[in-house]
Scaffold this motif. Structure first.
Motif, PDB file in Angstrom:
ATOM      1  N   SER A   2      46.204  26.910  51.380  1.00  0.00           N
ATOM      2  CA  SER A   2      46.997  28.054  51.816  1.00  0.00           C
ATOM      3  C   SER A   2      48.194  28.242  50.905  1.00  0.00           C
ATOM      4  O   SER A   2      48.471  27.397  50.041  1.00  0.00           O
ATOM      5  CB  SER A   2      47.427  27.847  53.271  1.00  0.00           C
ATOM      6  N   LEU A   3      48.865  29.347  51.081  1.00  0.00           N
ATOM      7  CA  LEU A   3      50.077  29.619  50.298  1.00  0.00           C
ATOM      8  C   LEU A   3      50.890  30.711  50.981  1.00  0.00           C
ATOM      9  O   LEU A   3      50.404  31.381  51.880  1.00  0.00           O
ATOM     10  CB  LEU A   3      49.723  30.020  48.865  1.00  0.00           C
ATOM     11  N   HIS A   9      49.932  40.156  46.590  1.00  0.00           N
ATOM     12  CA  HIS A   9      50.753  39.049  46.107  1.00  0.00           C
ATOM     13  C   HIS A   9      50.048  37.708  46.367  1.00  0.00           C
ATOM     14  O   HIS A   9      50.062  36.796  45.528  1.00  0.00           O
ATOM     15  CB  HIS A   9      52.102  39.129  46.847  1.00  0.00           C
ATOM     16  N   ASP A  46      46.955  31.663  40.510  1.00  0.00           N
ATOM     17  CA  ASP A  46      47.742  30.647  39.798  1.00  0.00           C
ATOM     18  C   ASP A  46      47.614  29.261  40.426  1.00  0.00           C
ATOM     19  O   ASP A  46      47.583  28.259  39.722  1.00  0.00           O
ATOM     20  CB  ASP A  46      49.234  31.027  39.803  1.00  0.00           C
ATOM     21  N   VAL A  47      47.584  29.217  41.765  1.00  0.00           N
ATOM     22  CA  VAL A  47      47.636  27.914  42.427  1.00  0.00           C
ATOM     23  C   VAL A  47      46.253  27.276  42.529  1.00  0.00           C
ATOM     24  O   VAL A  47      46.118  26.067  42.409  1.00  0.00           O
ATOM     25  CB  VAL A  47      48.273  28.028  43.834  1.00  0.00           C
ATOM     26  N   TYR A  48      45.214  28.087  42.736  1.00  0.00           N
ATOM     27  CA  TYR A  48      43.907  27.493  43.059  1.00  0.00           C
ATOM     28  C   TYR A  48      42.800  27.732  42.025  1.00  0.00           C
ATOM     29  O   TYR A  48      41.679  27.289  42.240  1.00  0.00           O
ATOM     30  CB  TYR A  48      43.448  27.975  44.443  1.00  0.00           C
ATOM     31  N   ARG A  82      43.233  27.237  38.392  1.00  0.00           N
ATOM     32  CA  ARG A  82      43.691  26.893  37.036  1.00  0.00           C
ATOM     33  C   ARG A  82      42.590  26.274  36.181  1.00  0.00           C
ATOM     34  O   ARG A  82      42.736  26.121  34.981  1.00  0.00           O
ATOM     35  CB  ARG A  82      44.874  25.912  37.108  1.00  0.00           C
ATOM     36  N   ARG A  83      41.487  25.852  36.832  1.00  0.00           N
ATOM     37  CA  ARG A  83      40.417  25.200  36.069  1.00  0.00           C
ATOM     38  C   ARG A  83      39.060  25.843  36.340  1.00  0.00           C
ATOM     39  O   ARG A  83      38.086  25.162  36.609  1.00  0.00           O
ATOM     40  CB  ARG A  83      40.384  23.713  36.405  1.00  0.00           C
ATOM     41  N   GLU A 134      37.823  27.366  38.829  1.00  0.00           N
ATOM     42  CA  GLU A 134      37.191  27.007  40.097  1.00  0.00           C
ATOM     43  C   GLU A 134      36.407  28.173  40.698  1.00  0.00           C
ATOM     44  O   GLU A 134      35.559  27.952  41.557  1.00  0.00           O
ATOM     45  CB  GLU A 134      38.235  26.558  41.124  1.00  0.00           C
TER      46      GLU A 134
END
Lengths: 325, 94
Positions: B25-26, B33, B40-42, B44-45, B47
């Motif tokens: 969550s965020l 938004h 950005d948070v989930y 980055r690789r 996924e």
């Protein structure tokens, strides 16, 4: 560790509920946010996960110090990615702790006014580029040692965030070691920088695991709740045993004249860090405590208008959308 | 008086045909938004290739106290699993 000296709360709940809870934990079931849990379990976890989250966020500062001064574009990109990961790790952990009924703003306020702590390690300065090597290799190495077993912790959201973090973190340690490898193959001056970084970070890294078991009063309850998986001394020994051969590979000397392999125990004997220094740093008297909190306070204050503007903008968009319907 | 951004749950679908999966969550001011932050948070690789976000307050969830009534009835119905039915070997693969 990233969470040091987390005080375990005594618990005064109904004995039958407590026994049922302990049975679930013992059976390896995960405790989820809506499940009943002892008040002490909740409080201890808020403190522990919160401290862990704050450490990830504050931990960006010593490394951010070198982003603009990285020696090559590649190293700069590596470091940026690592620091961005730390932000992500902080966010996973904040979300985990928020499921226990504390808000993000409260957590930030508790960090800023000193009610919550972050790991002692981030109160040491990063003076040279070699420190980026030492931090990745030693600090992230020590963190991994603690975080891998925490993937099995009893609290579901905490365990899940640990799984993600562990998956991402091994790159951090390896990039640090890679920086060290380059330094020790460089000029004499670069090799001296690498040794100097190891000298300065060795004992602070050992302190990350928290006080010696004989002085660690909070372990027992946390271990039976499976929110602490190993004792401080166990993890510290494991870290030393793994790190000494790595230092030998680099041709660097661990700054401990009593460090030696013990045939009988199958472990290295080593000198404990100066615990009075550790307690001073925890109390706020380390070399960088004031700077670290000042930097977080500034970010919080400077960001206030952005946080407010985003809400105002979202509300305006929403009201326009409702008006159009 | 500042107001905290609401909490959003994030679901990501990878490239291999699996369903969207809850990843965490965020906080974000609104859905757009939240998607940007989730990127950005989930991811980055690599996924995923698709993000869903839903405001946490909009999720209805079963309660832990219903665990018995909801899930116990499934326990004694082993015949819902294929291995319950023994098929002689000479019949071959089924």
């Amino acid at each position: 560790m990233y969470a040091q000296m987390v005080k375990s709360e005594a618990t005064q709940d109904d004995p039958d509920m407590l026994a049922a809870f302990q049975a679930r934990v013992d059976a390896g079931e995960k405790i989820e946010p809506k499940d009943w849990m002892p008040a002490g379990y909740r409080k201890t976890l808020i403190r522990q996960i919160g401290q862990h989250a704050h450490s990830e966020i504050v931990g960006q500062l010593p490394e951010a110090n070198w982003i603009a001064r990285a020696p090559t574009l590649e190293r700069k990109a590596n470091l940026l990615a690592k620091v961005q990961d730390e932000a992500g790790h902080g966010l996973y952990l904040y979300c985990a702790v928020e499921t226990l009924g504390v808000s993000r703003d409260e957590l930030t306020e508790m960090l800023l006014d000193g009610r919550m702590k972050y790991s002692s390690i981030f109160n040491y300065p990063t003076l040279t580029w070699a420190d980026m090597g030492a931090v990745g290799w030693l600090v992230d190495g020590a963190a991994i040692m603690n975080q891998v077993p925490l993937q099995r912790t009893s609290y579901g959201p905490y365990a899940r965030s640990m799984v993600r973090i562990c998956k991402e973190e091994s790159f951090h340690q390896r990039q640090g070691f890679h920086v060290m490898m380059a330094m020790v193959k460089g000029s004499e001056a670069q090799k001296r920088m690498a040794q100097d970084a190891l000298n300065r970070f060795w004992y602070p890294a050992l302190m990350m695991f928290g006080p010696s078991d004989k002085d660690s009063v909070h372990s027992e309850q946390s271990m039976s709740w499976k929110i602490k998986m190993n004792t401080n001394d166990e993890l510290r020994q494991k870290f030393v045993d793994e790190t000494v051969p790595q230092a030998e590979y680099l041709g660097l000397t661990i700054p401990d004249e009593h460090m030696k392999w013990n045939e009988d125990t199958g472990h290295y004997d080593f000198t404990e860090p100066d615990w009075s220094e550790f307690f001073e740093v925890i109390q706020g008297n380390g070399p960088c405590n004031v700077d670290r909190i000042a930097a977080r306070q500034k970010a919080w204050d400077d960001g206030a208008w952005v946080r407010e503007a985003m809400v105002a903008h979202a509300e305006k968009k929403q009201s326009r959308k409702s008006a159009a319907e | 008086m500042s107001k905290e951004w609401p909490l959003w749950e994030v679901f990501i679908r990878g490239t291999h045909g699996m369903s969207h999966r809850h990843v965490g969550s965020l906080h974000a001011a609104d859905a757009e938004h939240a998607i940007r932050n989730a990127r950005d948070v989930y991811t980055r690789r690599n996924e995923g290739v698709s993000i869903w976000v839903v405001e946490t307050s909009q999720i209805a969830a079963s309660s832990p106290s219903e665990k018995g009534p909801l899930y116990d009835p499934a326990r004694d119905k082993a015949y819902r699993h294929p291995t319950f039915f023994h098929i002689p070997e000479e019949v071959g693969k089924m």
